[in-house]
Structure formats: structure tokens, C-alpha cells
Design a protein around this motif. Structure first.
Motif, mmCIF file in Angstrom:
data_model
loop_
_atom_site.group_PDB
_atom_site.id
_atom_site.type_symbol
_atom_site.label_atom_id
_atom_site.label_comp_id
_atom_site.label_asym_id
_atom_site.label_seq_id
_atom_site.Cartn_x
_atom_site.Cartn_y
_atom_site.Cartn_z
ATOM 1 N N ARG A 1 -2.296 -2.061 13.380
ATOM 2 C CA ARG A 1 -1.263 -1.457 13.956
ATOM 3 C C ARG A 1 -1.587 -2.120 15.533
ATOM 4 N NH1 ARG A 1 -2.228 3.835 12.701
ATOM 5 N NH2 ARG A 1 -1.612 3.943 10.378
ATOM 6 N N VAL B 1 -18.495 9.524 5.778
ATOM 7 C CA VAL B 1 -17.242 9.852 6.750
ATOM 8 C C VAL B 1 -16.030 10.648 5.965
ATOM 9 C CG1 VAL B 1 -15.344 8.673 8.181
ATOM 10 C CG2 VAL B 1 -17.653 7.852 8.100
ATOM 11 N N GLN C 1 -10.850 16.193 11.529
ATOM 12 C CA GLN C 1 -11.954 16.848 12.038
ATOM 13 C C GLN C 1 -13.009 16.292 11.620
ATOM 14 O OE1 GLN C 1 -14.083 19.490 10.708
ATOM 15 N NE2 GLN C 1 -15.543 19.351 12.464
ATOM 16 N N ARG D 1 -9.862 2.656 7.229
ATOM 17 C CA ARG D 1 -9.142 3.701 8.283
ATOM 18 C C ARG D 1 -8.908 2.670 9.660
ATOM 19 N NH1 ARG D 1 -8.760 9.168 6.369
ATOM 20 N NH2 ARG D 1 -8.005 9.489 8.542
ATOM 21 N N SER D 2 -10.364 2.325 10.102
ATOM 22 C CA SER D 2 -10.345 1.553 11.043
ATOM 23 C C SER D 2 -9.368 -0.062 10.763
ATOM 24 C CB SER D 2 -11.733 0.902 11.374
ATOM 25 O OG SER D 2 -12.498 2.241 11.622
ATOM 26 N N MET E 1 -19.490 3.948 12.630
ATOM 27 C CA MET E 1 -18.249 3.245 11.940
ATOM 28 C C MET E 1 -17.745 2.405 12.638
ATOM 29 S SD MET E 1 -15.139 6.048 10.921
ATOM 30 C CE MET E 1 -14.019 4.924 10.203
ATOM 31 N N ILE E 2 -17.122 1.174 11.790
ATOM 32 C CA ILE E 2 -16.543 -0.169 12.371
ATOM 33 C C ILE E 2 -15.291 0.338 13.383
ATOM 34 C CG2 ILE E 2 -15.368 -2.106 12.076
ATOM 35 C CD1 ILE E 2 -17.020 -2.590 9.360
ATOM 36 N N THR E 3 -15.066 0.062 14.345
ATOM 37 C CA THR E 3 -13.856 0.409 15.149
ATOM 38 C C THR E 3 -12.752 -0.480 15.156
ATOM 39 O OG1 THR E 3 -14.916 -0.639 17.243
ATOM 40 C CG2 THR E 3 -15.706 1.600 16.958
ATOM 41 N N PRO E 4 -11.797 -0.069 15.198
ATOM 42 C CA PRO E 4 -10.488 -0.590 15.249
ATOM 43 C C PRO E 4 -10.544 -1.881 16.244
ATOM 44 C CG PRO E 4 -9.945 1.465 15.374
ATOM 45 C CD PRO E 4 -11.293 1.609 15.601
ATOM 46 N N ARG E 5 -11.226 -1.672 17.320
ATOM 47 C CA ARG E 5 -11.140 -2.745 18.427
ATOM 48 C C ARG E 5 -12.232 -3.930 17.799
ATOM 49 N NH1 ARG E 5 -9.059 -1.996 22.790
ATOM 50 N NH2 ARG E 5 -8.912 0.016 22.522
ATOM 51 N N GLU F 1 -6.793 -0.356 9.326
ATOM 52 C CA GLU F 1 -5.433 0.202 9.265
ATOM 53 C C GLU F 1 -4.816 0.182 10.899
ATOM 54 O OE1 GLU F 1 -3.375 3.255 6.383
ATOM 55 O OE2 GLU F 1 -3.754 4.239 8.254
ATOM 56 N N GLU F 2 -5.565 0.945 11.802
ATOM 57 C CA GLU F 2 -5.582 0.965 12.849
ATOM 58 C C GLU F 2 -5.727 -0.183 13.506
ATOM 59 O OE1 GLU F 2 -4.581 3.886 14.706
ATOM 60 O OE2 GLU F 2 -4.309 2.881 16.565
ATOM 61 N N MET G 1 -15.459 14.469 6.614
ATOM 62 C CA MET G 1 -14.109 14.877 7.412
ATOM 63 C C MET G 1 -13.275 15.803 6.994
ATOM 64 S SD MET G 1 -12.262 11.134 7.454
ATOM 65 C CE MET G 1 -10.770 11.586 7.650
ATOM 66 N N SER H 1 -5.505 7.372 11.647
ATOM 67 C CA SER H 1 -6.472 6.442 10.810
ATOM 68 C C SER H 1 -7.909 6.478 11.125
ATOM 69 C CB SER H 1 -5.802 5.061 11.077
ATOM 70 O OG SER H 1 -4.559 4.874 10.623
ATOM 71 N N PHE H 2 -8.086 6.024 12.430
ATOM 72 C CA PHE H 2 -9.468 6.039 12.804
ATOM 73 C C PHE H 2 -9.832 7.285 13.091
ATOM 74 C CE2 PHE H 2 -13.010 5.255 16.180
ATOM 75 C CZ PHE H 2 -13.732 4.760 15.254
#
Lengths: 177, 372
Positions: free
Chosen positions: B289, B172, A34, B282-283, B357-361, B285-286, B176, A59-60
Motif C-alpha cells: 500500500r 503474532v 490488539q 501483514r507487514s 516483526m518485520i516492519t512495512p517500512r 501488505e502494508e 493477537m 495489516s501491521f
């Protein structure tokens, strides 16, 4: 994975609603993250809570395309319904959001704040009514679990009215399906 | 029984501090770190600890220096502007060898910057923010669970090496909410070594770390921000100065096996390796994947201990990869360190300084561009 975005104006309790939803998902053994964003002011300004619920590690932590959007103000509706998943459910508080239109997703209009004022006696309960509508429409967590999560979070002495607000939301949510 | 809860990273950090034996907090509230002070204000008195809200961050550092010398495990928590104010006394604690943990929940800077938004732009300040040459330990958590566990490590490392440790969180991870499981087993706790009879207060042990005599238990010794000899009294001696400066680095560098912490994902056969830390990892890691789903051999090296910089580890892990991507929310602070190790041609930054945040994309696109 389900991605739920709860948005409104600061003071409408969107972040608390997000926390309660996340705690309910955790009670059901799900993985959950959250997050929230809000302006520097305590009341007013845009406020947004994001909840991601999944069966595996998340993750994200942010949502790019939500499955569910709750919009309590017109500003929130315009801002957060631009980028939706194919069959997204969009719940709006029709007390404040007038004539909403969507290019994709299913629209559910409920006079959330008006219901809270009329039936529970205060607009303070609108976030809990909204949570009830959200569960009624989406079944993301069980009604019994969200009840437990609400009771664990709300101030002592307000349990009965919060449960009433939640029930109102369940019914409103199921009726508009 | 283990305990499960949904809490913020800041909350987990505060609980980790309590579990590690922290019994003193002095600080000045600042977004996005305030919850740490808030929770410790509530919890410390219950375990016989002390919480003081000071007039500013300079005084907060002074208070925790004093508390630590008095034998307490002491911490403070802040964000960018407060971290800047703390720098002078962080240097003092380095030279006076006072164990402390300074939590910096990073927000956007410079100056007052973007108070409610995330950033990772204090990595270099954690290393070099205070004037003078000295070694530094900085740890970076990526999740709520890790904010708990790693905070225990931070307090332990401060006690073990008699040094300030920077606990470098970001908005973050700090704000979170995620699942925190507090294990039922009590964590390993390191307490500072006390001197043997006759041992001087600043005489290093074989590992380069002096024992710390606690005030209030019959010891008295001199503490100063001037270069001092083993007695603790100032000296102008070039030999002592050289020995001291080198030791402040080497007591950490020579014990990297105790300090080094990292995590990896699919790094063994990776052709493209992402180096990242904190929320950006975290980004990453995604992104790994997503890349693997496309048949791209991507991997992740997540830095957990960021100072002393793990140069040997990076050299080893990147030896066989085609390209290294450094993903971070700043203008290239760790990218520069990685470039020092690997050279410019092998390193591609993936940066973001717009508070998002930096995105995984974004990371995946950088990798895909490279692969084509």
C-alpha cells in the motif's frame, strides 16, 4: 486510525484494559487489532498492550508512533513516550510517575492508583480507572460502549465497583482537559 | 446467525478444530501455543470429545496417533521445543498414513530460544524435521479469521490425504486479538474414506490415497513404522519401498489443485513482487500500500499452503516481475526455496531474526533501494 499503547508493570491489568478497549471498538463496528508483550513472570516486569482502531482493514498489528499512551510506571513512561505522534495524548499515573516531561504531545497527570485505592477500595481497580481517564481524555469510544465492554469482561460480583472505577476515571479525565 | 467475537488466533484455531470435527486432543502446554490446549480442555468434553494433558510431546504424538487410528479426528498443539520432540512420530504418522494435525505456534529458537517472541524459523523443520523422504502438507494463517477457516481445511486435508498436516502459526497471529466471525453456515467437512469389502488397508486408491479402516468398527489391521506392503505388514522388497516412498510424495504433488492455497494483492501489474506468509505477510501488505502511494508498482503473493512448495505458482506469478522480495522472520528459509525456482539474481531477501516483526517500512526501503 487511532493507535493506543497501554503500559505498566505485570499485574497492573494493562492487557485486560487493552482487551476491553478493543472489544468496545468492535462493538462500535470498528476494525481492531490488539496485541501485547510481557516478560515470562506473572507479576512485575514490563507489560504492554497495543490497540489499533480503524475504519478499514489493519495489516501491521504493531504501533510505531502512538496517538495515545497510558503509562502506569516510570519505566513504562520513559520507554514508550520517546516516539509519539504530533498531538499525542500521554496519560500518566502520577501515583508512581514523578515529574514527567515530554518533548511533544499533551501530558495528563492523574493519580490513578491512589484514586482506585481511596475511592474504590483497592489498587486492583486502577486499570479500570485508567481506562475511564483514557476515554475521558480522548473519546476514542463512547462512554456507554466502554461500560458495556467492562461489564462483559469483569468477574461477577465486581460490576458495581468496576463501574464506579470507570466513572471516577471519566470525571478525572474530563477535568484535566 | 453468524457470531462475532474478539479472540486470539490460538482461540480461533481451537474453535476451527472443533468446527472441523476434532474430538481428541493430547498435548503438553508450551508458550505461545498454550491457549489452544486451554480452550480445548474446556470445550472438548462439552461435545463428547477427550482432552489429555500428557507427560511430554513425544507421548502427545503417540496419543493422537492412537486416537486417529481409533477413528477420531485428533490434533496436538505445541511450539519449537515440543515440535522437535514430536518429529519421530510425525515421520511414523507419515509412513503409517495416519491423519493428524500438528499445530506449531512458532517462537524464537534454537532450543528454548525466545519463548514469548515471534519467529518463522520452523518452516524447514515442518518440511524436513523428521528423517526420511516423505510428502508434507503445511498451512500458514495470517490472521485470526484465517486461523479459524484454515484450521478446518487442515483437518479436512489430513482426512482427505491420510497424512499429518502441519498448521504453522506464529506468536503474532497466535496471540493477537482480532475480530472473528463464525459463519452461520456449517463448513464443508471431509471424512476419511472407509475401505470397500476386501480392500486392503494400505492399497492406494486411484488418487494414491488408501482408505483408512477404523479400529473399533470390526476392522483389524497392522500398523508399523517399517516399510510395509498393502496388507500393512513389513517387507524388505526394493520395489515396494520405491513405490511407497514415491507415493508418499505423489499423493500430495498430484493433487495440488486440492491443496494449493494463496492470496495476492496488486500482483497483476507488479514490477516488484513480495512473497511472504504468516505475520510477515501483514507487514508486506502494508508495504505494498505504501509503495503504491509512492507510485511504485509493488504487489504481494501470500503463501497460505507452504508445503508442498508452490514452485509452479511462483514461477508463473514472477515471470514478468523485475525483482522478487521474500519477507520472513528467519535466516532465509523460504528465500532459499524461491531462489531454487527463480535463481539468485532475481530474489532479494528481507529477513529479521531479532524477535521483532518485520516492519512495512523495512520492506518498502528494500523495494525503494532496488528501484533507484
Amino acid at each position: 486510525m487511532r493507535e493506543i499503547l497501554l503500559s505498566g508493570s505485570g499485574g497492573q491489568g494493562m492487557i485486560l484494559a487493552g482487551i476491553i478497549l478493543a472489544e468496545a471498538a468492535l462493538r462500535e463496528g470498528k476494525e481492531v487489532v490488539q496485541t501485547q508483550s510481557y516478560g515470562p513472570e506473572a507479576r512485575g516486569g514490563a507489560s504492554k498492550a497495543e490497540v489499533i482502531i480503524a475504519n478499514k482493514k489493519i495489516s501491521f498489528p504493531h504501533i510505531e508512533k502512538p496517538d495515545v499512551v497510558l503509562a502506569m510506571t516510570e519505566e513504562a513512561f520513559n520507554k514508550y513516550t520517546k516516539c509519539l505522534k504530533e498531538n499525542a495524548a500521554v496519560i500518566v499515573d502520577s501515583t508512581y510517575v514523578k515529574n514527567p516531561t515530554l518533548t511533544r504531545g499533551d501530558l495528563h497527570e492523574v493519580p490513578i492508583t491512589a484514586l482506585a485505592e481511596k475511592e474504590v477500595g483497592s489498587p486492583l481497580f486502577s486499570n479500570i480507572v485508567a481506562l475511564g481517564v483514557l476515554i475521558g481524555v480522548t473519546n476514542i469510544v463512547k462512554e456507554s460502549t466502554i461500560k458495556e465492554a467492562v461489564l462483559a469482561r469483569v468477574p461477577k460480583g465486581t460490576e458495581e465497583r468496576n463501574l464506579k472505577a470507570l466513572e471516577l476515571g471519566f470525571i478525572a479525565g474530563k477535568n484535566i482537559l | 446467525m453468524s457470531q462475532t467475537m474478539l479472540v486470539q488466533g490460538n482461540h480461533a484455531c481451537a474453535l476451527g478444530a472443533l468446527a472441523a470435527g476434532v474430538r481428541f486432543f493430547a498435548g503438553y502446554p508450551i508458550t505461545p501455543s498454550t491457549e489452544i490446549a486451554e480452550i480445548l480442555a474446556k470445550e472438548l468434553p462439552k461435545v463428547g470429545g477427550k482432552f489429555i494433558q500428557m507427560e511430554d510431546e513425544i507421548a502427545s504424538m503417540g496419543a493422537i496417533c492412537g486416537a486417529s487410528l481409533g477413528g477420531f479426528k485428533a490434533i496436538t498443539a505445541t511450539s519449537g521445543p515440543g515440535f522437535s520432540l514430536m518429529q519421530e512420530l510425525i515421520g511414523y504418522a507419515s509412513l503409517a498414513e495416519i491423519p493428524l494435525v500438528i499445530v506449531n505456534v512458532q517462537r524464537g529458537g534454537p532450543s528454548t530460544g525466545q519463548p514469548t517472541s515471534p519467529s518463522q524459523s520452523d518452516v524447514m523443520q515442518a518440511r524436513w524435521g523428521s528423517h526420511g523422504d516423505r510428502g508434507v502438507i503445511a498451512l500458514v494463517p495470517s490472521s485470526v479469521q484465517e486461523s479459524y477457516q484454515l484450521m478446518i481445511d487442515a483437518v479436512n486435508l489430513a482426512e482427505r490425504f491420510r497424512t499429518p498436516v502441519i498448521f504453522l502459526m506464529d506468536e503474532v497471529v497466535g496471540h493477537m486479538r482480532e475480530k472473528l466471525v463464525i459463519p452461520k453456515t456449517t463448513p464443508t467437512i471431509i471424512n476419511r474414506r472407509k475401505p470397500e469389502p476386501g480392500e486392503l488397508p494400505y492399497a492406494p486408491g486411484p488418487d494414491g490415497v488408501p482408505a483408512l479402516p477404523p479400529f473399533g468398527e470390526g476392522y483389524h489391521f497392522h500398523v508399523t513404522g517399517l516399510i510395509h506392503d498393502e496388507t500393512g505388514f513389513p517387507t524388505g522388497s526394493p520395489e515396494v519401498t520405491e513405490k511407497t516412498i514415491k507415493r508418499l510424495h505423489q499423493k500430495l504433488e498430484n493433487n495440488m489443485d486440492e491443496i494449493l492455497r494463496y492470496d495476492e494483492l496488486h500482483s497483476a501489474d507488479a514490477e516488484y513482487l513480495i512473497i511472504s506468509y504468516g505475520c510477515s505477510a501483514r507487514s508486506a501488505e502494508e508495504a505494498v500500500r505504501m509503495a503504491r502511494e509512492k507510485g511504485i508498482k509493488a504487489g504481494l503473493l501470500r503463501l497460505i499452503s507452504i508445503w508442498p512448495f508452490p514452485s509452479d505458482l511462483i514461477e508463473e506469478k514472477c515471470a514478468r516481475v523485475k525483482k522478487v522480495f521474500v519477507a520472513e522472520m528467519n535466516y532465509g528459509q523460504v528465500t532459499g526455496e524461491v531462489t531454487k525456482v527463480l535463481g539468485r539474481s532475481k530474489v532479494q531477501p528481507v529477513l529479521r531474526v531479532d524477535t521483532q516483526m518485520i516492519t512495512p517500512r523495512q520492506i518498502l526501503e528494500a523495494i525503494t533501494r532496488e528501484g533507484n
